[in-house]
Write an enzyme that holds these catalytic residues in place. Structure first.
Site, PDB file in Angstrom:
ATOM      1  N   HIS A 122      -7.514   9.597  -2.279  1.00  0.00           N
ATOM      2  CA  HIS A 122      -7.002   9.673  -0.937  1.00  0.00           C
ATOM      3  C   HIS A 122      -7.734  10.460   0.197  1.00  0.00           C
ATOM      4  O   HIS A 122      -7.701   9.802   1.241  1.00  0.00           O
ATOM      5  CB  HIS A 122      -5.661  10.440  -1.085  1.00  0.00           C
ATOM      6  CG  HIS A 122      -4.545  10.003  -0.356  1.00  0.00           C
ATOM      7  ND1 HIS A 122      -2.936   9.697  -0.516  1.00  0.00           N
ATOM      8  CD2 HIS A 122      -4.804   9.624   1.447  1.00  0.00           C
ATOM      9  CE1 HIS A 122      -2.615   9.407   0.732  1.00  0.00           C
ATOM     10  NE2 HIS A 122      -3.367   9.243   1.626  1.00  0.00           N
TER      11      HIS A 122
ATOM     12  N   TYR B 198       3.377   9.765  -0.767  1.00  0.00           N
ATOM     13  CA  TYR B 198       4.547   9.005   0.164  1.00  0.00           C
ATOM     14  C   TYR B 198       5.975   9.343  -0.637  1.00  0.00           C
ATOM     15  O   TYR B 198       6.749   8.995   0.217  1.00  0.00           O
ATOM     16  CB  TYR B 198       4.254   7.491   0.341  1.00  0.00           C
ATOM     17  CG  TYR B 198       2.847   7.270   0.965  1.00  0.00           C
ATOM     18  CD1 TYR B 198       1.948   8.340   1.441  1.00  0.00           C
ATOM     19  CD2 TYR B 198       2.432   5.905   1.099  1.00  0.00           C
ATOM     20  CE1 TYR B 198       0.833   7.971   2.178  1.00  0.00           C
ATOM     21  CE2 TYR B 198       1.325   5.577   1.669  1.00  0.00           C
ATOM     22  CZ  TYR B 198       0.583   6.639   2.225  1.00  0.00           C
ATOM     23  OH  TYR B 198      -0.706   6.116   2.946  1.00  0.00           O
TER      24      TYR B 198
ATOM     25  N   ASP C 210       0.841  -1.115   0.046  1.00  0.00           N
ATOM     26  CA  ASP C 210       0.109  -0.118   0.118  1.00  0.00           C
ATOM     27  C   ASP C 210       0.901   1.239  -0.021  1.00  0.00           C
ATOM     28  O   ASP C 210       1.600   1.469   1.037  1.00  0.00           O
ATOM     29  CB  ASP C 210      -0.910   0.102   1.142  1.00  0.00           C
ATOM     30  CG  ASP C 210      -1.870   1.286   1.106  1.00  0.00           C
ATOM     31  OD1 ASP C 210      -2.753   1.187   0.584  1.00  0.00           O
ATOM     32  OD2 ASP C 210      -1.438   2.355   1.917  1.00  0.00           O
TER      33      ASP C 210
ATOM     34  N   LYS D 257      -2.461   5.757  -4.253  1.00  0.00           N
ATOM     35  CA  LYS D 257      -3.666   6.971  -4.231  1.00  0.00           C
ATOM     36  C   LYS D 257      -3.468   7.933  -5.057  1.00  0.00           C
ATOM     37  O   LYS D 257      -2.407   8.763  -5.127  1.00  0.00           O
ATOM     38  CB  LYS D 257      -3.829   7.037  -2.808  1.00  0.00           C
ATOM     39  CG  LYS D 257      -3.516   5.823  -1.912  1.00  0.00           C
ATOM     40  CD  LYS D 257      -3.884   6.086  -0.595  1.00  0.00           C
ATOM     41  CE  LYS D 257      -3.430   4.684   0.236  1.00  0.00           C
ATOM     42  NZ  LYS D 257      -2.151   4.683   0.818  1.00  0.00           N
TER      43      LYS D 257
HETATM   44  P1  NDP Z   1       0.903   1.479  11.675  1.00  0.00           P
HETATM   45  O1  NDP Z   1      -0.489   1.510  12.560  1.00  0.00           O
HETATM   46  O2  NDP Z   1       1.291   0.600  10.882  1.00  0.00           O
HETATM   47  O3  NDP Z   1       2.133   1.797  12.853  1.00  0.00           O
HETATM   48  C1  NDP Z   1       3.392   1.840  12.316  1.00  0.00           C
HETATM   49  C2  NDP Z   1       4.414   2.261  13.611  1.00  0.00           C
HETATM   50  O4  NDP Z   1       4.357   1.049  14.288  1.00  0.00           O
HETATM   51  C3  NDP Z   1       5.828   2.547  13.085  1.00  0.00           C
HETATM   52  O5  NDP Z   1       6.332   3.436  13.896  1.00  0.00           O
HETATM   53  C4  NDP Z   1       6.316   1.032  13.215  1.00  0.00           C
HETATM   54  O6  NDP Z   1       7.871   1.285  13.504  1.00  0.00           O
HETATM   55  C5  NDP Z   1       5.733   0.536  14.406  1.00  0.00           C
HETATM   56  N1  NDP Z   1       5.605  -1.128  14.529  1.00  0.00           N
HETATM   57  C6  NDP Z   1       5.110  -1.743  13.221  1.00  0.00           C
HETATM   58  N2  NDP Z   1       5.090  -3.002  13.496  1.00  0.00           N
HETATM   59  C7  NDP Z   1       5.479  -3.100  14.626  1.00  0.00           C
HETATM   60  C8  NDP Z   1       5.476  -4.217  15.811  1.00  0.00           C
HETATM   61  N3  NDP Z   1       5.308  -5.442  15.405  1.00  0.00           N
HETATM   62  N4  NDP Z   1       5.879  -3.937  16.879  1.00  0.00           N
HETATM   63  C9  NDP Z   1       6.395  -2.564  17.169  1.00  0.00           C
HETATM   64  N5  NDP Z   1       6.310  -1.477  16.558  1.00  0.00           N
HETATM   65  C10 NDP Z   1       5.750  -1.945  15.316  1.00  0.00           C
HETATM   66  O7  NDP Z   1       0.970   2.930  11.137  1.00  0.00           O
HETATM   67  P2  NDP Z   1       0.796   3.926   9.823  1.00  0.00           P
HETATM   68  O8  NDP Z   1       0.454   5.296  10.259  1.00  0.00           O
HETATM   69  O9  NDP Z   1       2.293   3.800   9.147  1.00  0.00           O
HETATM   70  O10 NDP Z   1      -0.115   3.125   9.067  1.00  0.00           O
HETATM   71  C11 NDP Z   1       0.221   2.085   8.264  1.00  0.00           C
HETATM   72  C12 NDP Z   1      -0.333   2.493   6.682  1.00  0.00           C
HETATM   73  O11 NDP Z   1      -1.502   2.836   6.406  1.00  0.00           O
HETATM   74  C13 NDP Z   1       0.588   3.206   6.139  1.00  0.00           C
HETATM   75  O12 NDP Z   1       2.064   3.051   5.881  1.00  0.00           O
HETATM   76  C14 NDP Z   1      -0.083   3.710   4.912  1.00  0.00           C
HETATM   77  O13 NDP Z   1       0.016   2.674   3.859  1.00  0.00           O
HETATM   78  C15 NDP Z   1      -1.501   3.691   5.439  1.00  0.00           C
HETATM   79  N6  NDP Z   1      -2.139   5.036   5.651  1.00  0.00           N
HETATM   80  C16 NDP Z   1      -2.805   5.637   4.780  1.00  0.00           C
HETATM   81  C17 NDP Z   1      -3.675   6.734   5.319  1.00  0.00           C
HETATM   82  C18 NDP Z   1      -4.698   7.229   4.394  1.00  0.00           C
HETATM   83  O14 NDP Z   1      -5.125   8.414   4.376  1.00  0.00           O
HETATM   84  N7  NDP Z   1      -5.351   6.536   3.303  1.00  0.00           N
HETATM   85  C19 NDP Z   1      -3.041   7.405   6.320  1.00  0.00           C
HETATM   86  C20 NDP Z   1      -2.251   6.941   6.847  1.00  0.00           C
HETATM   87  C21 NDP Z   1      -1.769   5.605   6.723  1.00  0.00           C
HETATM   88  P3  NDP Z   1       9.016   0.859  12.399  1.00  0.00           P
HETATM   89  O15 NDP Z   1       8.561   1.086  11.215  1.00  0.00           O
HETATM   90  O16 NDP Z   1      10.144   1.540  12.952  1.00  0.00           O
HETATM   91  O17 NDP Z   1       9.368  -0.422  12.692  1.00  0.00           O
END
Ligand code: NDP
Length: 267
Positions: A108, A50, A45, A75
């Site tokens: 988006h 991004y 995704d 998106k």
């Molecule tokens: P998430 O809820 O997926 O959380 C990501 C965070 O949690 C990062 O800091 C990551 O750190 C950490 N993390 C991930 N897995 C673990 C784990 N197993 N244990 C501990 N920490 C963990 O957040 P996002 O806000 O990134 O959302 C996910 C996706 O949703 C985005 O990447 C995007 O594709 C989508 N999105 C879409 C939006 C929209 O408007 N349509 C808006 C926001 C997000 P690290 O990377 O350092 O491991």
């Protein structure tokens, strides 16, 4: 359910239930996508805004996995909707990704522009079309105008933020739901109730939350740039949450968003 499980979309196509999200993956994007593909992910995704579609495309190519086995979402950004550049925006995304088509193109944020996306689908530049950040009222308004019901609504969904009304409306209208920020961008991981449930099942907090979403029929898009977490976030199929634990997590909802409400966001 296993890591290859796919949900059927209302247009007849199917989508893997676990995706790697790459928002804010920055220079770690290519490596994260390669790691994910190596570990069984078949759904990525991304979004034009991004600024990492090139890295995603390079990783897909380098992985050697046939294109038709990987589900790619990108998106349409708000500026391109406003300036009427929907077609150019998708063409640019495809060029960045190095692909002939995407599997899913999402608008988006709730804005006009969906009717143009219907044409792009007919031309085969995207196989499915959908929306993101649409609440029930936005969907009602949209459905009164469109020819093709969106296949997906991608919305913020995690233990502290569940928009039940919108999810219910999506179900009634056969619109699939994807959870963005499934871990609340990490904020839900330290919740004591989640940690208690994690201890009970001998799983991580992330696995408990992701499994809870899957059991609710919601597609998940966890983001990580770390191999151990990328692996952990798809290792969700050797346990089942009991109904009472699903209910305990349901009760954590505070309607707490990490970004402004789509109704009050000046995008
Ligand atoms: P998430 O809820 O997926 O959380 C990501 C965070 O949690 C990062 O800091 C990551 O750190 C950490 N993390 C991930 N897995 C673990 C784990 N197993 N244990 C501990 N920490 C963990 O957040 P996002 O806000 O990134 O959302 C996910 C996706 O949703 C985005 O990447 C995007 O594709 C989508 N999105 C879409 C939006 C929209 O408007 N349509 C808006 C926001 C997000 P690290 O990377 O350092 O491991």
């Amino acid at each position: 359910m296993n890591k290859n499980t796919r949900i059927k979309l209302n247009d007849g196509l199917t989508m893997p239930v676990v995706a790697l999200g790459v928002w804010q993956s920055h220079e770690g994007t290519k490596n994260a996508v390669l790691t994910a593909l190596k570990n069984g992910y078949r759904h990525i995704d991304t979004a034009a805004v991004y600024h990492n579609e090139k890295d995603v495309g390079e990783a897909i190519k380098e992985s050697g996995i046939p294109r038709n086995e990987i589900f790619v979402t990108t998106k349409l950004w708000n500026d391109d909707v406003r300036s009427g550049n929907t077609r150019e925006a998708l063409k640019k995304s495809l060029e960045n990704l190095g692909l002939d088509y995407v599997d899913l193109y999402l608008i988006h944020w709730p804005a006009e522009g969906y009717l143009e996306m219907e044409k792009l689908q007919k031309e085969g530049l995207t196989r499915s079309i959908g929306v993101s950040n649409f609440r029930k009222s936005h969907l009602q308004n949209l459905l009164s105008k469109v020819h093709i019901v969106p296949s997906i609504n991608q919305i913020e969904t995690n233990p502290q933020m569940v928009d039940e009304e919108t999810i219910q409306y999506c179900k009634e209208n056969k619109i699939g739901v994807e959870a963005w920020s499934p871990l609340g961008s990490g904020a839900c991981l330290n919740n004591p109730k989640i940690q208690e449930i994690a201890n009970k099942y001998q799983k991580s907090s992330a696995q408990i939350i992701l499994r809870w979403l899957l059991q609710k029929g919601i597609v998940i898009l966890p983001k990580s740039v770390h191999e151990n977490r990328i692996k952990e976030n798809i290792d969700l199929f050797n346990f089942v949450l009991e109904n009472e634990d699903v209910e305990l997590i349901n009760q954590l909802n505070q309607h707490k968003r990490t970004v402004p409400d789509p109704d009050n966001f000046d995008f």
